[in-house]
Enzyme design. Structure first.
Site, short mmCIF file in Angstrom:
data_model
loop_
_atom_site.label_atom_id
_atom_site.label_comp_id
_atom_site.label_asym_id
_atom_site.label_seq_id
_atom_site.Cartn_x
_atom_site.Cartn_y
_atom_site.Cartn_z
CB ILE A 96 -0.94 0.01 1.23
CG1 ILE A 96 -1.74 -1.31 1.31
CG2 ILE A 96 -1.86 1.22 1.21
CD1 ILE A 96 -2.67 -1.57 0.14
CD GLU A 138 -12.21 7.31 19.33
OE1 GLU A 138 -11.63 6.41 19.95
OE2 GLU A 138 -11.86 8.51 19.41
N1 PHE Z 1 -9.24 5.84 20.88
C1 PHE Z 1 -8.22 6.62 21.56
C2 PHE Z 1 -8.41 8.06 21.13
O1 PHE Z 1 -8.82 8.33 20.04
C3 PHE Z 1 -6.84 6.17 21.24
C4 PHE Z 1 -6.60 4.74 21.44
C5 PHE Z 1 -6.61 3.89 20.35
C6 PHE Z 1 -6.34 4.24 22.68
C7 PHE Z 1 -6.41 2.53 20.52
C8 PHE Z 1 -6.12 2.88 22.87
C9 PHE Z 1 -6.15 2.03 21.78
O2 PHE Z 1 -8.12 8.95 21.88
ZN ZN Z 2 -8.21 10.45 20.48
ZN ZN Z 3 -8.17 7.79 18.30
#
Ligand code: PHE
Ligand code: ZN
Ligand code: ZN
Ligand code: CA
Length: 475
Positions: A37, A164
């Site tokens: 990729i 998210e």
């Molecule tokens: N999801 C978290 C964030 O966006 C980061 C994360 C990803 C933490 C994967 C642990 C494992 O802040």
């Molecule tokens: Zn984050």
């Molecule tokens: Zn993240």
């Protein structure tokens, strides 16, 4: 109720089988060569996300113009490549957000392989590593697959999640709005959140490891490239949790966030010990300069390897990896859906950790004479040659005895009015973290029974039985 204790799961290494390197399509096992990729193209997507942030107040946050522009950018690229795309909008406390869903309109729609990443940033900055990196990598892999001219056996679907950072809202919205029949078609969900951390590590999610071939394929892939990996228990920290709570196998990679790289980790991965994997995590300095391009290059090739191989995987013959989970809402992430019993048992209270996600079934913990239960009806196929019920349980107690049973939880099967107790756990079985229990339920094949957890406490000193990630699988 007592304060929470710390939960932790040890990593367990399971050897995985490498897929043979040859390009062939047949009705036997998939055998697909891994693609390269393009890191140049992936970096170009990241340049675009940076300039989108720059011209929209410095971020790509939920409800802001920079996020919508990011979603439009990704969608336009996928549309041009021939994907069937959907811009799914939903509302949040920070304003309207969007998921971009893209499906390659070829292959068996009954067997869907998904990969995804959150596209949104925090408000502090442009979010180029978190999570422009995963999004650019998934996008470029999707574009490369379209350009490759391959004919997939399975249906490929890619998700770019909004909100998210507000609690996995986009991925939860997506799974909660999928009809049950559509959920059942998703064979695998792969998540990529932060894959180009400037001081990188090579972490693999240690999610639902039982029978999860995808995680082991990632181990094999990185090993074949002489890159050492570590398992990490990411709990509910990214969008795979929404899929995992439906019992869908998940896996993912991660190059590290705010945690500090140890000297042992620096010895195997290079970079700087005693410094965060990403010192700009959730900060304004998470810009186009906040990337390790070697990490990005390696990680996107791993995404490509997984997509190319799982596109060809034969899900039509033989048992699925780990078997389909017959329990619905097995991780309680949809709250009380599919479960009946005592009100308040299924909770996202932060006083006790979940094994995965944020919800769990917290039985007892009252410190007075009481009983609580939850249960779910399940039909065990008559053709089963093996059937097992597994669950994760964490027990903490204020009882001080290490030998006398005062408070219990029973794992029961109610079969046509008759209750059998398969196992009893008590204050004596206290644990500092979750442990998995597996029980044989083959005796109930061909029957519709209720799987029930029944707690009971005596008059004083609480015991909390916290259960999560229940599975009933057959083969
Ligand atoms: N999801 C978290 C964030 O966006 C980061 C994360 C990803 C933490 C994967 C642990 C494992 O802040
Ligand atoms: Zn984050
Ligand atoms: Zn993240
Ligand atoms: Ca849970």
């Amino acid at each position: 109720m007592h304060k929470s204790l710390v939960s932790g799961l040890g990593a367990v290494l399971v050897a995985g089988a490498l897929l043979a390197p040859s390009i062939a399509r047949s009705n036997v096992a998939a055998a697909v060569e891994s693609p390269d990729i393009s890191v140049t193209n992936t970096k170009a997507h990241l340049d675009q996300l940076q300039s989108i942030a720059t011209s929209n107040g410095g971020n790509r946050y939920t409800g802001r113009a920079g996020y919508k522009a990011s979603a439009d950018y990704v969608k336009a690229k996928l549309d041009a490549a021939g994907y069937t795309t959907t811009l799914q909008s939903f509302s949040t406390s920070a304003g309207t957000s969007y998921n971009v869903i893209a499906e390659w309109p070829h292959g068996d729609a009954n067997h869907v392989v998904m990969a995804g990443s959150h596209l949104v940033s925090v408000s502090a900055g442009p979010g180029i590593n978190d999570n422009g990196s995963g999004s650019a990598g998934v996008l470029e892999t999707a574009l490369a697959y379209a350009a490759s001219g391959q004919t997939p056996r399975n249906r490929l679907r890619f998700g770019f999640w909004g909100a998210e950072e507000l609690g996995l809202l986009g991925s939860k919205y997506y799974v909660n709005n999928l009809p049950a029949a559509e959920r059942d078609k998703i064979e695998l969900y792969l998540n990529f959140d932060m894959i180009a951390s400037p001081n990188p590590g090579y972490f693999l999610y240690d999610d639902n490891p039982a029978g999860n071939g995808a995680r082991d394929d990632l181990v094999s892939y990185f090993t074949s490239k002489s890159i050492q990996t570590e398992f990490i228990d990411v709990q509910g920290r990214s969008d795979h949790a929404a899929f995992r709570s439906l019992g869908i196998p998940t896996a993912g990679t991660f190059s590290g966030a705010e945690e500090i790289k140890s000297s042992a980790q620096a010895a195997k991965w290079g970079g700087t010990a005693n410094q965060a994997f990403d010192p700009c995590y959730h900060r304004s300095c998470d810009t186009i300069g906040n990337l390790d391009l070697t990490s990005l290059d390696r990680q996107i090739d791993a995404i490509g390897h997984m997509i190319w191989n799982y596109a060809q995987k034969d899900y039509t013959s033989g048992p699925p990896p780990g078997g389909d989970n017959l329990i619905l809402n097995p991780g309680f992430e949809s709250g009380t859906a599919n479960w009946t019993g005592t009100t308040g048992v299924i909770t996202n209270s932060t006083s006790r950790p979940a094994h995965g996600g944020s919800y769990k079934a917290w039985l007892q913990g009252n410190g007075r004479s009481s009983t609580e239960n939850i249960g779910q009806s399940v039909a065990i196929p008559a053709a089963a040659t093996a059937a097992s019920l597994s669950l994760w349980i964490r027990i903490d107690t204020a009882e001080t005895t290490t030998s006398t049973v005062y408070d219990t939880v029973k794992v029961q099967i109610v079969d046509n009015g008759t209750t059998a107790t398969l196992a009893t756990y008590s204050n004596v079985d206290r644990t500092t973290s979750y442990v998995q229990k597996t029980l044989n339920v083959l005796a109930y094949k061909g029957k519709t029974v209720t799987v029930r957890f029944l707690g009971q406490e005596d008059s004083s000193l609480q015991t909390s039985f916290v259960i999560d990630d229940v599975a009933l699988t057959t083969s």
